[in-house]
Design a protein around this motif. Structure first.
Motif, PDB file in Angstrom:
ATOM      1  N   PRO B  22       0.830  -1.209   0.000  1.00 65.35           N
ATOM      2  CA  PRO B  22       0.000   0.000   0.000  1.00 65.35           C
ATOM      3  C   PRO B  22       0.866   1.261   0.000  1.00 65.35           C
ATOM      4  CG  PRO B  22      -0.764  -1.564   1.648  1.00 65.35           C
ATOM      5  CD  PRO B  22       0.536  -2.082   1.141  1.00 65.35           C
ATOM      6  N   ASP B  23       0.697   2.102  -0.986  1.00 66.13           N
ATOM      7  CA  ASP B  23       1.472   3.342  -1.127  1.00 66.13           C
ATOM      8  C   ASP B  23       2.976   3.078  -1.143  1.00 66.13           C
ATOM      9  OD1 ASP B  23      -0.923   4.700  -1.109  1.00 66.13           O
ATOM     10  OD2 ASP B  23      -0.880   5.029   1.058  1.00 66.13           O
ATOM     11  N   GLY B  24       3.389   1.879  -1.445  1.00 71.47           N
ATOM     12  CA  GLY B  24       4.816   1.565  -1.485  1.00 71.47           C
ATOM     13  C   GLY B  24       5.465   1.495  -0.119  1.00 71.47           C
ATOM     14  N   GLY B  25       4.653   1.510   0.935  1.00 69.32           N
ATOM     15  CA  GLY B  25       5.204   1.511   2.296  1.00 69.32           C
ATOM     16  C   GLY B  25       5.856   0.185   2.657  1.00 69.32           C
ATOM     17  N   GLN B  26       6.812   0.247   3.544  1.00 72.70           N
ATOM     18  CA  GLN B  26       7.500  -0.966   3.985  1.00 72.70           C
ATOM     19  C   GLN B  26       6.635  -1.737   4.971  1.00 72.70           C
ATOM     20  OE1 GLN B  26      11.309   0.064   5.544  1.00 72.70           O
ATOM     21  NE2 GLN B  26      12.092   0.780   3.576  1.00 72.70           N
ATOM     22  N   ALA B  27       6.734  -3.066   4.896  1.00 70.53           N
ATOM     23  CA  ALA B  27       6.011  -3.896   5.856  1.00 70.53           C
ATOM     24  C   ALA B  27       6.649  -3.739   7.238  1.00 70.53           C
ATOM     25  CB  ALA B  27       6.055  -5.353   5.414  1.00 70.53           C
ATOM     26  N   LYS B  28       5.805  -3.651   8.247  1.00 71.41           N
ATOM     27  CA  LYS B  28       6.316  -3.420   9.609  1.00 71.41           C
ATOM     28  C   LYS B  28       6.100  -4.612  10.528  1.00 71.41           C
ATOM     29  CE  LYS B  28       7.310   1.105   9.659  1.00 71.41           C
ATOM     30  NZ  LYS B  28       8.514   1.693  10.216  1.00 71.41           N
ATOM     31  N   TYR B  29       4.939  -5.213  10.425  1.00 69.19           N
ATOM     32  CA  TYR B  29       4.559  -6.201  11.431  1.00 69.19           C
ATOM     33  C   TYR B  29       3.549  -7.159  10.816  1.00 69.19           C
ATOM     34  CZ  TYR B  29       2.854  -7.932  15.913  1.00 69.19           C
ATOM     35  OH  TYR B  29       2.520  -8.740  16.965  1.00 69.19           O
ATOM     36  N   ALA B  30       3.701  -8.436  11.075  1.00 66.50           N
ATOM     37  CA  ALA B  30       2.783  -9.430  10.525  1.00 66.50           C
ATOM     38  C   ALA B  30       2.343 -10.380  11.627  1.00 66.50           C
ATOM     39  CB  ALA B  30       3.472 -10.220   9.411  1.00 66.50           C
ATOM     40  N   GLU B  31       1.081 -10.733  11.600  1.00 65.50           N
ATOM     41  CA  GLU B  31       0.566 -11.664  12.621  1.00 65.50           C
ATOM     42  C   GLU B  31      -0.687 -12.367  12.099  1.00 65.50           C
ATOM     43  OE1 GLU B  31       1.368 -10.806  16.383  1.00 65.50           O
ATOM     44  OE2 GLU B  31      -0.009 -12.225  17.281  1.00 65.50           O
ATOM     45  N   PHE B  32      -0.827 -13.615  12.469  1.00 64.04           N
ATOM     46  CA  PHE B  32      -2.025 -14.381  12.129  1.00 64.04           C
ATOM     47  C   PHE B  32      -3.077 -14.205  13.215  1.00 64.04           C
ATOM     48  CE2 PHE B  32       0.877 -16.597   9.348  1.00 64.04           C
ATOM     49  CZ  PHE B  32       0.080 -16.996   8.291  1.00 64.04           C
ATOM     50  N   ASP B  33      -4.352 -14.237  12.813  1.00 68.27           N
ATOM     51  CA  ASP B  33      -5.402 -14.340  13.827  1.00 68.27           C
ATOM     52  C   ASP B  33      -5.733 -15.817  14.011  1.00 68.27           C
ATOM     53  OD1 ASP B  33      -7.095 -15.151  11.801  1.00 68.27           O
ATOM     54  OD2 ASP B  33      -8.208 -13.278  11.688  1.00 68.27           O
ATOM     55  N   SER B  34      -6.671 -16.102  14.912  1.00 69.06           N
ATOM     56  CA  SER B  34      -6.951 -17.508  15.231  1.00 69.06           C
ATOM     57  C   SER B  34      -7.689 -18.220  14.101  1.00 69.06           C
ATOM     58  CB  SER B  34      -7.757 -17.595  16.526  1.00 69.06           C
ATOM     59  OG  SER B  34      -8.897 -16.783  16.435  1.00 69.06           O
ATOM     60  N   PHE B  35      -8.154 -17.464  13.094  1.00 69.63           N
ATOM     61  CA  PHE B  35      -8.834 -18.089  11.956  1.00 69.63           C
ATOM     62  C   PHE B  35      -7.864 -18.379  10.805  1.00 69.63           C
ATOM     63  CE2 PHE B  35     -11.937 -15.428  14.155  1.00 69.63           C
ATOM     64  CZ  PHE B  35     -12.877 -16.394  14.492  1.00 69.63           C
ATOM     65  N   GLY B  36      -6.603 -18.050  10.983  1.00 75.55           N
ATOM     66  CA  GLY B  36      -5.619 -18.314   9.942  1.00 75.55           C
ATOM     67  C   GLY B  36      -5.469 -17.184   8.948  1.00 75.55           C
ATOM     68  N   LEU B  38      -3.843 -13.683   7.809  1.00 76.28           N
ATOM     69  CA  LEU B  38      -2.592 -12.982   8.092  1.00 76.28           C
ATOM     70  C   LEU B  38      -2.803 -11.480   7.918  1.00 76.28           C
ATOM     71  CD1 LEU B  38       0.503 -13.005   8.575  1.00 76.28           C
ATOM     72  CD2 LEU B  38       0.789 -13.338   6.113  1.00 76.28           C
ATOM     73  N   TYR B  39      -2.358 -10.705   8.885  1.00 74.84           N
ATOM     74  CA  TYR B  39      -2.461  -9.247   8.819  1.00 74.84           C
ATOM     75  C   TYR B  39      -1.052  -8.649   8.785  1.00 74.84           C
ATOM     76  CZ  TYR B  39      -7.282 -10.117  10.062  1.00 74.84           C
ATOM     77  OH  TYR B  39      -8.567 -10.574  10.049  1.00 74.84           O
ATOM     78  N   ILE B  40      -0.871  -7.667   7.897  1.00 75.22           N
ATOM     79  CA  ILE B  40       0.451  -7.042   7.741  1.00 75.22           C
ATOM     80  C   ILE B  40       0.273  -5.529   7.813  1.00 75.22           C
ATOM     81  CG2 ILE B  40       2.494  -6.880   6.270  1.00 75.22           C
ATOM     82  CD1 ILE B  40       1.302  -9.367   4.745  1.00 75.22           C
ATOM     83  N   THR B  41       0.991  -4.903   8.725  1.00 80.07           N
ATOM     84  CA  THR B  41       0.931  -3.440   8.788  1.00 80.07           C
ATOM     85  C   THR B  41       2.063  -2.864   7.947  1.00 80.07           C
ATOM     86  OG1 THR B  41       2.347  -3.284  10.730  1.00 80.07           O
ATOM     87  CG2 THR B  41      -0.001  -3.495  11.138  1.00 80.07           C
ATOM     88  N   HIS B  42       1.829  -1.646   7.443  1.00 74.65           N
ATOM     89  CA  HIS B  42       2.817  -0.988   6.578  1.00 74.65           C
ATOM     90  C   HIS B  42       3.030   0.450   7.015  1.00 74.65           C
ATOM     91  CE1 HIS B  42       1.615  -4.406   4.121  1.00 74.65           C
ATOM     92  NE2 HIS B  42       2.768  -4.265   3.494  1.00 74.65           N
ATOM     93  N   ASP B  43       4.137   1.011   6.544  1.00 74.38           N
ATOM     94  CA  ASP B  43       4.395   2.441   6.755  1.00 74.38           C
ATOM     95  C   ASP B  43       3.183   3.248   6.319  1.00 74.38           C
ATOM     96  OD1 ASP B  43       6.844   2.672   7.841  1.00 74.38           O
ATOM     97  OD2 ASP B  43       7.920   2.742   5.946  1.00 74.38           O
ATOM     98  N   GLY B  44       2.925   4.306   7.026  1.00 78.57           N
ATOM     99  CA  GLY B  44       1.814   5.162   6.655  1.00 78.57           C
ATOM    100  C   GLY B  44       0.513   4.693   7.259  1.00 78.57           C
ATOM    101  N   GLY B  45       0.582   3.659   8.118  1.00 82.71           N
ATOM    102  CA  GLY B  45      -0.609   3.250   8.841  1.00 82.71           C
ATOM    103  C   GLY B  45      -1.507   2.302   8.063  1.00 82.71           C
ATOM    104  N   TRP B  47      -2.769  -1.221   6.551  1.00 80.04           N
ATOM    105  CA  TRP B  47      -2.621  -2.632   6.849  1.00 80.04           C
ATOM    106  C   TRP B  47      -3.292  -3.451   5.769  1.00 80.04           C
ATOM    107  CZ3 TRP B  47      -7.084  -5.393   7.401  1.00 80.04           C
ATOM    108  CH2 TRP B  47      -8.238  -4.669   7.716  1.00 80.04           C
ATOM    109  N   LEU B  48      -2.910  -4.686   5.684  1.00 83.20           N
ATOM    110  CA  LEU B  48      -3.395  -5.560   4.637  1.00 83.20           C
ATOM    111  C   LEU B  48      -3.781  -6.881   5.276  1.00 83.20           C
ATOM    112  CD1 LEU B  48      -3.074  -5.475   1.336  1.00 83.20           C
ATOM    113  CD2 LEU B  48      -1.333  -7.168   1.803  1.00 83.20           C
ATOM    114  N   GLY B  49      -4.919  -7.416   4.908  1.00 87.23           N
ATOM    115  CA  GLY B  49      -5.331  -8.721   5.426  1.00 87.23           C
ATOM    116  C   GLY B  49      -5.321  -9.749   4.311  1.00 87.23           C
ATOM    117  N   LEU B  50      -4.752 -10.900   4.564  1.00 86.17           N
ATOM    118  CA  LEU B  50      -4.726 -11.983   3.575  1.00 86.17           C
ATOM    119  C   LEU B  50      -5.500 -13.156   4.145  1.00 86.17           C
ATOM    120  CD1 LEU B  50      -0.940 -11.857   2.666  1.00 86.17           C
ATOM    121  CD2 LEU B  50      -2.797 -10.938   1.311  1.00 86.17           C
ATOM    122  N   GLY B  51      -6.625 -13.478   3.506  1.00 87.59           N
ATOM    123  CA  GLY B  51      -7.460 -14.568   4.020  1.00 87.59           C
ATOM    124  C   GLY B  51      -7.014 -15.904   3.499  1.00 87.59           C
TER     125      GLY B  51
END
Lengths: 203, 51
Positions: B22-36, B38-45, B47-51
């Motif tokens: 998103p906006d070319g921002g760098q990935a900062k933090y990634a974590e799975f939820d209990s449903f599997g 994956l959420y990834i936060t990026h520079d500039g606030g 975030w991206l969810g991968l189901g």
């Protein structure tokens, strides 16, 4: 829980956020990276500085297994690209646990099967993933020749695999899944051993 | 009698997902939820969810 959100603070470069265990009063911790601070959010709503570092704190994780003393671990990188993994005690004091260049994220093996041995893992920007022993020794676990592509985040999935984010050019990124499987020979020996033991028990 | 078996293992690296940052921002933090997921936060606030 009603899903409502409220701003509890504004920080220029918030890197990691973490709920720590009872030894740390079960509070919320986060990295204010640009100011080199590990902050804690107290129950009365105030935020205080828990630890300060001369570099930029990036990764933060808690040893829940006890193999590493049940402490908080943080990766901190200075402008010269020297990195250290610090162990942070419940009183806020911190000491160097492992040193290496440019360590970004950190995570303990949280897979239910302990597929990665329950060890602490770190990723470096130069496409390398390392395993850090309870004695603080870095061992290269996986690496690639394409050092231009950086690995930024490391986490473990519910499928007993490790996941990392590899940043590519042109704003692209790839999520890589890393699995550990026993080699066929070892698997065969395990099955054979099981059969022998079963036969002995039956006899 | 105690048996020790040194387990040799192979590391397999696979592509799980590809996305545009998103906006070319760098990935900062990634974590799975209990449903599997994956959420990834990026520079500039962002975030991206991968189901």
């Amino acid at each position: 829980m009603n899903g409502q959100a409220a701003v509890i603070g504004r920080y220029r470069n918030l890197q990691g956020i973490f709920y720590a265990g009872e030894e740390y009063d079960s509070l919320l911790f986060f990295n204010d990276a640009d100011l080199g601070r590990l902050c804690k959010r107290c129950l009365d709503g105030t935020t205080t500085i828990f630890s300060s570092f001369s570099g930029k704190p990036i990764g933060i994780t808690l040893d829940k297994s006890g193999l590493y003393g049940g402490r908080l671990y943080m990766s901190v990188t200075d402008p010269q690209e020297n990195s250290s993994v610090f162990v942070v005690n419940p009183d806020g004091t911190a000491s160097v646990f492992c040193s290496m260049t440019w360590i970004l994220d950190l995570e303990f093996d949280t897979t239910s099967a302990g597929a990665f041995g329950g060890f602490l893992y770190g990723c470096r920007s130069s496409w390398a993933i390392g395993r850090i022993s309870p004695e603080g020794l870095w061992t290269r676990f996986a690496f690639s020749g394409s050092a231009d592509e950086a690995i930024k985040c490391l986490t473990f999935g519910p499928d007993n695999s490790m996941y990392v984010i590899e940043e590519l050019a042109a704003n692209r990124a790839v999520v890589l899944k890393i699995s550990v499987v026993p080699e066929p020979t070892t698997f065969f020996l395990m099955v054979l051993g099981g059969l022998v033991l079963r036969k002995r028990a039956a006899g | 009698m105690v048996w020790f078996l040194k387990v040799r293992s192979t590391i397999i690296v696979q592509t799980y997902a590809q996305y545009s940052r998103p906006d070319g921002g760098q990935a900062k933090y990634a974590e799975f939820d209990s449903f599997g997921n994956l959420y990834i936060t990026h520079d500039g606030g962002r975030w991206l969810g991968l189901g």
